[in-house]
Design a protein around this motif. Sequence first.
Motif, PDB file in Angstrom:
ATOM      1  N   TYR A  24       0.872  -1.177   0.000  1.00 22.92           N
ATOM      2  CA  TYR A  24       0.000   0.000   0.000  1.00 22.92           C
ATOM      3  C   TYR A  24       0.904   1.220   0.000  1.00 22.92           C
ATOM      4  CZ  TYR A  24      -3.874  -2.993   1.683  1.00 22.92           C
ATOM      5  OH  TYR A  24      -4.831  -3.953   1.818  1.00 22.92           O
ATOM      6  N   SER A  26       0.259   4.473  -1.293  1.00 22.15           N
ATOM      7  CA  SER A  26      -0.375   5.736  -0.900  1.00 22.15           C
ATOM      8  C   SER A  26      -1.847   5.480  -0.589  1.00 22.15           C
ATOM      9  CB  SER A  26      -0.239   6.769  -2.010  1.00 22.15           C
ATOM     10  OG  SER A  26      -0.800   6.241  -3.184  1.00 22.15           O
ATOM     11  N   MET A  27      -2.473   6.464   0.063  1.00 26.08           N
ATOM     12  CA  MET A  27      -3.862   6.269   0.479  1.00 26.08           C
ATOM     13  C   MET A  27      -4.800   6.353  -0.711  1.00 26.08           C
ATOM     14  SD  MET A  27      -4.296   8.332   4.021  1.00 26.08           S
ATOM     15  CE  MET A  27      -3.079   9.624   4.024  1.00 26.08           C
ATOM     16  N   LYS A  49     -17.649   2.212  -1.748  1.00 30.33           N
ATOM     17  CA  LYS A  49     -18.078   0.828  -1.903  1.00 30.33           C
ATOM     18  C   LYS A  49     -16.890  -0.120  -1.828  1.00 30.33           C
ATOM     19  CE  LYS A  49     -18.995   2.290  -6.482  1.00 30.33           C
ATOM     20  NZ  LYS A  49     -19.954   2.379  -7.495  1.00 30.33           N
ATOM     21  N   SER A  52     -12.941   0.431  -2.668  1.00 29.50           N
ATOM     22  CA  SER A  52     -12.458   1.793  -2.449  1.00 29.50           C
ATOM     23  C   SER A  52     -11.332   1.845  -1.420  1.00 29.50           C
ATOM     24  CB  SER A  52     -13.619   2.678  -1.977  1.00 29.50           C
ATOM     25  OG  SER A  52     -14.150   2.160  -0.765  1.00 29.50           O
ATOM     26  N   GLY A  53     -11.132   0.740  -0.710  1.00 25.91           N
ATOM     27  CA  GLY A  53     -10.129   0.730   0.349  1.00 25.91           C
ATOM     28  C   GLY A  53     -10.729   1.112   1.697  1.00 25.91           C
ATOM     29  N   LYS A  54     -12.040   1.009   1.830  1.00 22.18           N
ATOM     30  CA  LYS A  54     -12.710   1.427   3.072  1.00 22.18           C
ATOM     31  C   LYS A  54     -12.338   0.509   4.249  1.00 22.18           C
ATOM     32  CE  LYS A  54     -16.855  -1.092   1.702  1.00 22.18           C
ATOM     33  NZ  LYS A  54     -16.794  -2.299   2.499  1.00 22.18           N
ATOM     34  N   THR A  55     -12.086  -0.781   3.960  1.00 23.10           N
ATOM     35  CA  THR A  55     -11.755  -1.695   5.063  1.00 23.10           C
ATOM     36  C   THR A  55     -10.478  -1.260   5.762  1.00 23.10           C
ATOM     37  OG1 THR A  55     -12.652  -3.379   3.610  1.00 23.10           O
ATOM     38  CG2 THR A  55     -11.678  -4.135   5.676  1.00 23.10           C
ATOM     39  N   ALA A  56      -9.477  -0.885   4.954  1.00 20.38           N
ATOM     40  CA  ALA A  56      -8.225  -0.445   5.577  1.00 20.38           C
ATOM     41  C   ALA A  56      -8.458   0.868   6.330  1.00 20.38           C
ATOM     42  CB  ALA A  56      -7.143  -0.280   4.518  1.00 20.38           C
ATOM     43  N   GLU A  91      -8.505  -8.789   6.045  1.00 22.46           N
ATOM     44  CA  GLU A  91      -7.834  -7.495   5.820  1.00 22.46           C
ATOM     45  C   GLU A  91      -7.296  -6.935   7.147  1.00 22.46           C
ATOM     46  OE1 GLU A  91      -7.291  -5.824   2.939  1.00 22.46           O
ATOM     47  OE2 GLU A  91      -7.004  -3.740   3.518  1.00 22.46           O
ATOM     48  N   ASP A 308     -15.594 -10.351  -3.378  1.00 24.68           N
ATOM     49  CA  ASP A 308     -14.533  -9.379  -3.597  1.00 24.68           C
ATOM     50  C   ASP A 308     -13.429  -9.990  -4.445  1.00 24.68           C
ATOM     51  OD1 ASP A 308     -12.908  -7.198  -3.501  1.00 24.68           O
ATOM     52  OD2 ASP A 308     -12.080  -7.679  -1.532  1.00 24.68           O
TER      53      ASP A 308
END
Length: 457
Positions: A24, A26-27, A49, A52-56, A91, A308
């Motif tokens: 990872y 960059s954000m 959704k 998008s990387g929302k879990t991290a 994750e 996923d």
Amino acid sequence: MSTSDFSSLKLHPGLLKNLGSLGYESMTPIQALSLPAILDGKDVIGQGKTGSGKTAAFGLGLLHKLNVKSYKVQSIVLCPTRELADQVSVEIRNLARAIHNIKILTLCGGAPFGPQIGSLEHGAHIVVGTPGRIEEHLRKKTLKLDHVEMLVLDEADRMLDMGFQDAIDDIVEKIPDNRQTLLFSATYPQEIEDIAMRVMNNPVVVNAPSTDEESTIKQYFYQINTDDERMNALRILLAKHKSESTLVFCNTKLDTQDVADELVHYGFYALAIHGDLDQRERDQALIRFSNKSVSVLVATDVAARGLDIDALDLVVNFNVAHDPEVHVHRIGRTGRAGRSGIAATLFNDRETRKLDALEIDVTADELPSDSYLDKPIKRPEMTTLKIDGGKKQKLRPGDIVGGLTGKDGIPGTAIGKITVSSNWSYVAVESGLVKAALTKIQNDKLKGKTFRVRILS
Ligand code: AMP
């Protein structure tokens, strides 16, 4: 240092270092927008959704806050489906690699109750689960939430769609008021606003821009007249794109099974998932698809929730979705993480009204040539083996790799994904080497024991 560098955040050095090892760099937009507020202890609503990387984003937030020395549940993540809960746990475990002795428990329906009670008795830091099962544990007093400092509602819109509103309210009531609450949702209907008003405290709302997602998905629309034409169009598209992983959406359970059966009849490596499958059949279908040993998955919208798979290069709408939001959600399965994706929609005269509702410029495209119907069908590069032994038999992924790669075995590079469940394990191996892999496990033993093994495809 740009503001999308993780190093611009006040994160634990261990967590930060591990992000580099996960690749990872960059954000993602939702991370850049939400993480400063999350780490600041604020309540946050994130519109983003899967993909998008929302879990991290919430995972880093709860790990940053965690006190590993205290074996009390400090964070709880509610998810709509077991599949999503499993992915979230994986994750968070990846993000937590730098922290020793962290315990993350997944509590979902469909799994036996007893072992979950046993695991809870040993203590856990983070619980990830579905609202129904968590509520059941609270009722039976096998789970206590008195020390929870962070609550996450993941895919909140889906949870409400699935009727979990009361369960969520019951759970929230058992969590101290001075907690931090994060809510993630792909859509933002009134119901979400209502629940946010009830359970959150002055939330910051962040909205990840979805522009690059849109630009990487190329949409095609093919007009067809009859059912036969619809099936032929699907076969032509599959044969043309030869994608390793294609998701085909149908509007009904019956259609998913019929379409998958017909594709198999024509030689495609296809499977259906829908609500009539039992949990094991569903798990197996998803494993075979994500192992890349089955290249076409035919699904209803409900059955595809939580799925996923990053590298879907083709999504086909066998029927036009009933609702524009569902259409957007479907096509958003492809073209993830900067990859380009193709979304093909088949429609007939009666479906044009649904296309109008999409509010995009739809011009019918010309279907590729019929000659694709006679082209040989690409065999998947991987094949899944099922071993009749899993966690209960103390098998671990390492034992399986060891068993496959020893003397007269196959090279480690020919092994793909390994999934160990309670009583079974699934391993993807290169199709050309599957016989050798089968013989190796049949003749040798795994951890001194003989296990039954067979080819699933
Ligand atoms: P999610 O939206 O949480 O389902 O995440 C989608 C995928 O993106 C997951 O496979 C993550 O491992 C990956 N991911 C999340 N954050 C990053 C990041 N900052 N850089 C690269 N990949 C990421």
